[in-house]
Design a protein around this motif. Structure first.
Motif, mmCIF file in Angstrom:
data_model
loop_
_atom_site.group_PDB
_atom_site.id
_atom_site.type_symbol
_atom_site.label_atom_id
_atom_site.label_comp_id
_atom_site.label_asym_id
_atom_site.label_seq_id
_atom_site.Cartn_x
_atom_site.Cartn_y
_atom_site.Cartn_z
ATOM 1 N N ARG A 55 35.138 19.853 -7.157
ATOM 2 C CA ARG A 55 36.452 20.475 -7.100
ATOM 3 C C ARG A 55 36.661 21.279 -8.384
ATOM 4 N NH1 ARG A 55 39.822 15.205 -4.868
ATOM 5 N NH2 ARG A 55 37.885 14.127 -4.384
ATOM 6 N N THR A 56 37.387 22.389 -8.277
ATOM 7 C CA THR A 56 37.538 23.280 -9.434
ATOM 8 C C THR A 56 38.967 23.790 -9.556
ATOM 9 O OG1 THR A 56 36.876 25.195 -8.091
ATOM 10 C CG2 THR A 56 35.138 24.085 -9.358
ATOM 11 N N ARG A 57 39.317 24.149 -10.783
ATOM 12 C CA ARG A 57 40.548 24.883 -11.062
ATOM 13 C C ARG A 57 40.244 25.809 -12.226
ATOM 14 N NH1 ARG A 57 45.960 24.059 -9.774
ATOM 15 N NH2 ARG A 57 47.339 25.386 -10.995
ATOM 16 N N PHE A 58 40.492 27.104 -12.073
ATOM 17 C CA PHE A 58 40.113 28.069 -13.094
ATOM 18 C C PHE A 58 41.331 28.728 -13.732
ATOM 19 C CE2 PHE A 58 36.432 28.280 -10.073
ATOM 20 C CZ PHE A 58 35.546 27.601 -10.904
ATOM 21 N N VAL A 59 41.213 28.987 -15.022
ATOM 22 C CA VAL A 59 42.156 29.827 -15.757
ATOM 23 C C VAL A 59 41.513 31.206 -15.860
ATOM 24 C CG1 VAL A 59 43.225 30.264 -17.996
ATOM 25 C CG2 VAL A 59 43.172 27.934 -17.067
ATOM 26 N N THR A 60 42.172 32.231 -15.357
ATOM 27 C CA THR A 60 41.572 33.569 -15.311
ATOM 28 C C THR A 60 42.071 34.429 -16.468
ATOM 29 O OG1 THR A 60 43.297 34.307 -13.784
ATOM 30 C CG2 THR A 60 41.232 33.535 -12.824
ATOM 31 N N PHE A 61 41.122 35.086 -17.127
ATOM 32 C CA PHE A 61 41.395 35.971 -18.252
ATOM 33 C C PHE A 61 41.162 37.418 -17.824
ATOM 34 C CE2 PHE A 61 40.543 31.918 -20.206
ATOM 35 C CZ PHE A 61 41.316 31.890 -21.359
ATOM 36 N N GLY A 62 41.756 38.350 -18.584
ATOM 37 C CA GLY A 62 41.587 39.766 -18.273
ATOM 38 C C GLY A 62 42.356 40.180 -17.040
ATOM 39 N N GLY A 63 43.457 39.481 -16.772
ATOM 40 C CA GLY A 63 44.234 39.658 -15.551
ATOM 41 C C GLY A 63 44.472 38.279 -14.965
#
Length: 411
Positions: A55-63
């Protein structure tokens, strides 16, 4: 056991990403459930080979979540990034808020028995402070110690949380002592677990000795010693060799490295960033591996290269010396490290000597390959020495700490 893994940057492309993927694979093999919170670039989705239940949860950079690039634990990363030292107060506040939300939501959804973070740095400190009731360990990768020296602005914030960790995984014994001193973490909570390699992937293959292949694997940067290495190769004109450059980079340092490699003509292959499988294939057929870094924790590429049957040249650094104890001088030769200013800048007047030292070790190793190539017996002996450095062995050392902390929490 349910394990929540944290990494503030991409879960690939660097040593910490490689280690995370390896630990996730071993953790799943041993029957644990895993979830990852990590930082990624907008429009990029990482691949976790073979991990069907992750299972994953991502913090997105550059937008997406944050408009600025990923702050990298190294000042030069193999993908677009920025330095922690360049974060504005507003960016730092947003960084904290977004990771706080991501970690809290992941913990609420996944209900972990233990949290395993990466880097003794901002996100690890944050997670410890906001989730004090869950047992938590963190792996030190070395770049975090470097950031503590180069970014004193964050020191108090980092120590405030990291000093309360239940356990810390160090790569080697000298690093463990530095962790104790810098973060104020008691020695009894610090465990030397080392770093590993994928035993089924990194294996010796057919090696030709008429024109030896020498592999470099890592970022194309000055901190990795690449410009001086390339100048050393340019000076070894009387012996046959082919240099295989594997790795990425950004900005003027990458440009400098590519320019110097281009001057080597057809004796240098610029391969760029490679998947682990492709890098393993390159090492399998190579005769030698070189890593002239000016700063390292415990470089993962050295056990990988040794397992692939490569004679290795590496700068004389504390983590490299720990590998030398295991591999022996037949397989690992030390390049003298030049005097440094700061963490990874060569002191004025010592650059030419560093080039000469690299060239001397190259000549010595090439001569040995021509006249005394490794035997089948020496490969078997090396494999025996490396058996405690597989990722399975590393994870089993970590797992013991997991169980000890979980048992303490349940009492």
């Amino acid at each position: 056991m349910r394990v929540l893994h944290l990494l503030s940057q991409r879960p690939d492309s660097t040593g910490s990403g490689t280690m995370l993927q390896a630990i996730l694979t071993e953790s799943e093999k041993f029957g644990h459930e895993n979830m990852v919170v990590a930082g990624i670039q907008e429009g990029y989705l990482p691949v976790f080979p073979g991990l069907s239940h992750l299972r994953t949860r991502f913090v997105t950079f550059g937008g997406g979540d944050l408009p600025f690039p990923i702050p990298g634990m190294s000042d030069v990363m193999p993908y677009p990034s920025m330095r922690f030292s360049d974060l504005t107060d507003r960016q730092l506040s947003s960084y904290r808020d977004v990771f706080k939300t991501a970690v809290l939501k992941a913990a609420a959804r996944f209900r972990p028995d233990i949290i395993h973070s990466n880097h003794l740095w901002l996100v690890t400190s944050l997670a410890r402070r906001i989730l004090p009731g869950i047992p938590m360990v963190a792996t030190c990768h070395g770049t975090d110690l470097r950031q503590m020296h180069t970014c004193p602005r964050f020191r108090q914030e980092v120590v405030s949380g990291c000093s309360g960790l239940d356990g810390v995984f160090a790569l080697f014994s000298r690093q463990a002592e530095e962790i104790r001193q810098v973060y104020g973490i008691p020695a009894g909570r610090i465990h030397v677990t080392g770093a590993g390699f994928r035993s089924g992937l990194f294996v010796p293959g057919e090696k030709k000795t008429d024109i030896p292949t020498i592999v470099y694997g890592g970022k194309l940067s000055r901190a990795k010693g690449v410009p001086w290495m390339l100048r050393a190769f340019a000076s070894v004109t009387d012996l046959p060799w082919t240099l295989f450059l594997a790795g990425g980079g950004t900005g003027p340092e990458r440009t400098e490295c590519i320019d110097l490699a281009g001057r080597l003509g057809n004796r240098a292959v610029i391969a760029g960033s490679l998947r682990q499988e492709d890098f393993a294939a390159a090492l399998s057929g190579a005769n030698m591996f070189i890593l002239p870094s000016l700063y390292e924790g415990l470089p993962l590429v050295l056990p990988e290269a040794l397992a692939s049957g490569c004679l290795c040249l590496a700068t004389d650094l504390p983590g490299v010396r720990d590998i030398l104890k295991m591999a022996g001088t037949d397989w690992l030769r030390l390049i003298p490290c030049p005097p440094l200013e700061g963490a990874d800048t060569i002191a004025p007047g010592y650059e030419s000597k560093f080039v000469g030292d690299i060239a001397a070790k190259l000549r010595e190793a090439l001569t040995d390959i021509f006249h005394r190539p490794p035997s089948a017996e020496s490969y078997r002996e090396l494999a025996e020495r490396l058996k405690n450095s597989t990722w399975q062995a590393v994870f089993q050392r970590m797992e013991k700490v997991y169980f000890t902390l979980a048992a303490s929490e349940s009492r």
